[in-house]
Design an enzyme around this catalytic site. Sequence first.
Site, PDB file in Angstrom:
ATOM      1  N   SER A   1       1.993  -5.391   3.396  1.00  0.00           N
ATOM      2  CA  SER A   1       3.433  -5.267   3.653  1.00  0.00           C
ATOM      3  C   SER A   1       4.249  -6.330   2.916  1.00  0.00           C
ATOM      4  CB  SER A   1       3.699  -5.336   5.160  1.00  0.00           C
ATOM      5  OG  SER A   1       2.947  -6.379   5.748  1.00  0.00           O
TER       6      SER A   1
ATOM      7  N   HIS B   1       5.541  -5.033   8.756  1.00  0.00           N
ATOM      8  CA  HIS B   1       5.597  -6.425   9.220  1.00  0.00           C
ATOM      9  C   HIS B   1       5.905  -7.379   8.074  1.00  0.00           C
ATOM     10  CE1 HIS B   1       3.187  -5.526  13.118  1.00  0.00           C
ATOM     11  NE2 HIS B   1       4.491  -5.428  13.282  1.00  0.00           N
TER      12      HIS B   1
ATOM     13  N   HIS C   1      -1.161  -4.870  19.339  1.00  0.00           N
ATOM     14  CA  HIS C   1      -0.643  -4.494  18.017  1.00  0.00           C
ATOM     15  C   HIS C   1       0.050  -3.132  18.147  1.00  0.00           C
ATOM     16  CE1 HIS C   1      -0.558  -3.213  13.808  1.00  0.00           C
ATOM     17  NE2 HIS C   1      -0.630  -4.491  13.510  1.00  0.00           N
TER      18      HIS C   1
ATOM     19  N   SER D   1       1.486 -10.081  10.472  1.00  0.00           N
ATOM     20  CA  SER D   1       0.850  -8.981   9.733  1.00  0.00           C
ATOM     21  C   SER D   1      -0.657  -9.075   9.912  1.00  0.00           C
ATOM     22  CB  SER D   1       1.229  -9.077   8.250  1.00  0.00           C
ATOM     23  OG  SER D   1       0.281  -8.409   7.472  1.00  0.00           O
ATOM     24  N   SER D   2      -1.216  -8.069  10.569  1.00  0.00           N
ATOM     25  CA  SER D   2      -2.642  -8.080  10.887  1.00  0.00           C
ATOM     26  C   SER D   2      -3.487  -8.134   9.610  1.00  0.00           C
ATOM     27  CB  SER D   2      -2.954  -6.835  11.713  1.00  0.00           C
ATOM     28  OG  SER D   2      -4.308  -6.696  11.915  1.00  0.00           O
ATOM     29  N   ASN D   3      -3.148  -7.304   8.628  1.00  0.00           N
ATOM     30  CA  ASN D   3      -4.011  -7.256   7.434  1.00  0.00           C
ATOM     31  C   ASN D   3      -3.912  -8.549   6.622  1.00  0.00           C
ATOM     32  OD1 ASN D   3      -2.378  -6.593   4.752  1.00  0.00           O
ATOM     33  ND2 ASN D   3      -1.341  -5.558   6.439  1.00  0.00           N
TER      34      ASN D   3
ATOM     35  N   THR E   1      -6.318   0.759  11.584  1.00  0.00           N
ATOM     36  CA  THR E   1      -6.451   0.930  10.125  1.00  0.00           C
ATOM     37  C   THR E   1      -6.506  -0.385   9.362  1.00  0.00           C
ATOM     38  OG1 THR E   1      -4.062   1.073   9.931  1.00  0.00           O
ATOM     39  CG2 THR E   1      -5.270   3.154  10.063  1.00  0.00           C
TER      40      THR E   1
ATOM     41  N   CYS F   1       0.865  -1.185   0.000  1.00  0.00           N
ATOM     42  CA  CYS F   1       0.000   0.000   0.000  1.00  0.00           C
ATOM     43  C   CYS F   1       0.904   1.238   0.000  1.00  0.00           C
ATOM     44  CB  CYS F   1      -0.861   0.001   1.259  1.00  0.00           C
ATOM     45  SG  CYS F   1       0.166   0.033   2.750  1.00  0.00           S
TER      46      CYS F   1
ATOM     47  N   GLU G   1       0.257  -0.586  16.284  1.00  0.00           N
ATOM     48  CA  GLU G   1      -0.553   0.587  15.922  1.00  0.00           C
ATOM     49  C   GLU G   1      -1.509   0.949  17.063  1.00  0.00           C
ATOM     50  OE1 GLU G   1      -2.710   0.539  12.126  1.00  0.00           O
ATOM     51  OE2 GLU G   1      -4.220   1.800  13.093  1.00  0.00           O
TER      52      GLU G   1
END
Length: 315
Positions: free
Chosen positions: A266, A41, A124, A222-224, A164, A12, A126
């Site tokens: 990421s 991450h 996390h 990596s959360s996303n 986010t 991103c 963030e």
Amino acid sequence: MRVILAQPRGFCAGVVRAIEIVERALKTFGPPVYVRHEIVHNRHVVESLKAKGARFVEDLSEVPARAVTIFSAHGVARAVEEEAKRRGLNVIDATCPLVSKVHNQANRYVRDARQLILIGHAGHPEVEGTKGRIPVPVHLVQTEEDVEKLDISPDTPVAYVTQTTLSVDDTRGIIAALEAKFTDVIGPDTRDICYATQNRQSAVRDLCKLVDVLLVVGASNSSNSNRLKEIGADSGIPSYLIADGTELKPEWVRGAKVVGITAGASAPETLVENVIDALAALGPVDISTMAGRIEDIEFKLPPSLADPAPKLATA
Ligand code: SF4
């Protein structure tokens, strides 16, 4: 075997900017530059920056006085900023502008005398950073049950912000629970959520209609990327989070006619190519990219690293 790539997938604008900041800092100031927490991450990204002279630390006490120090894309608590100032560190902030936007929005709500609820994952970076930028206690909720347990009277004015890497779809149930519990609850416009999170999740939902197996390229922390895998699993498709091609297990794709690949925000495209190579080593593959949204968002670099303004030609 057919392989369909999600569109969009992978990096991103916030991740591109954060990596660019480290690379430019290395060129501008020379190695070493220190980076607090993994810049994004992804181990491959971190290792490649390490090889160029970046040093990753979890605590500012590991950074020598006055050294160039970069804060990761996830953002940091105010106390971390203050400690860096006290230690005379030369800080460059790679916090994603969309994360900073959440910090600003949260502080506006607090100034308007609202109790602040943060929807996100405990621990996390963030979430820790966001909590640490709000001068009053923040109520973290991760589930609808957490909303039930909030010890706040229903007529108290409240506001929420979200991590986010959670999309509109991820937070819908929790927001509905907040609206059911409180008489005066507000939150940011849905257009303010991270475009990359929403686009990658929407794309993977569409991709899941076309494939038998889903491979999500991304790091386990990596959360996303984890959310993309969960969306695949929720769609009823065997879904695997995979750091690179070496982790591909042949039995995952045995008998599959169509394999879908996406990548977390990421994960670099080289790792997607690496996974395709690993699939190709099992047999012939026919690769295509699904129709999807083309992203053209770019975030500006901090002024200390931006290109100098072009000189005007003189007569
Ligand atoms: S996922 Fe969104 S908020 Fe996170 S770094 Fe990328 S653009 Fe920024």
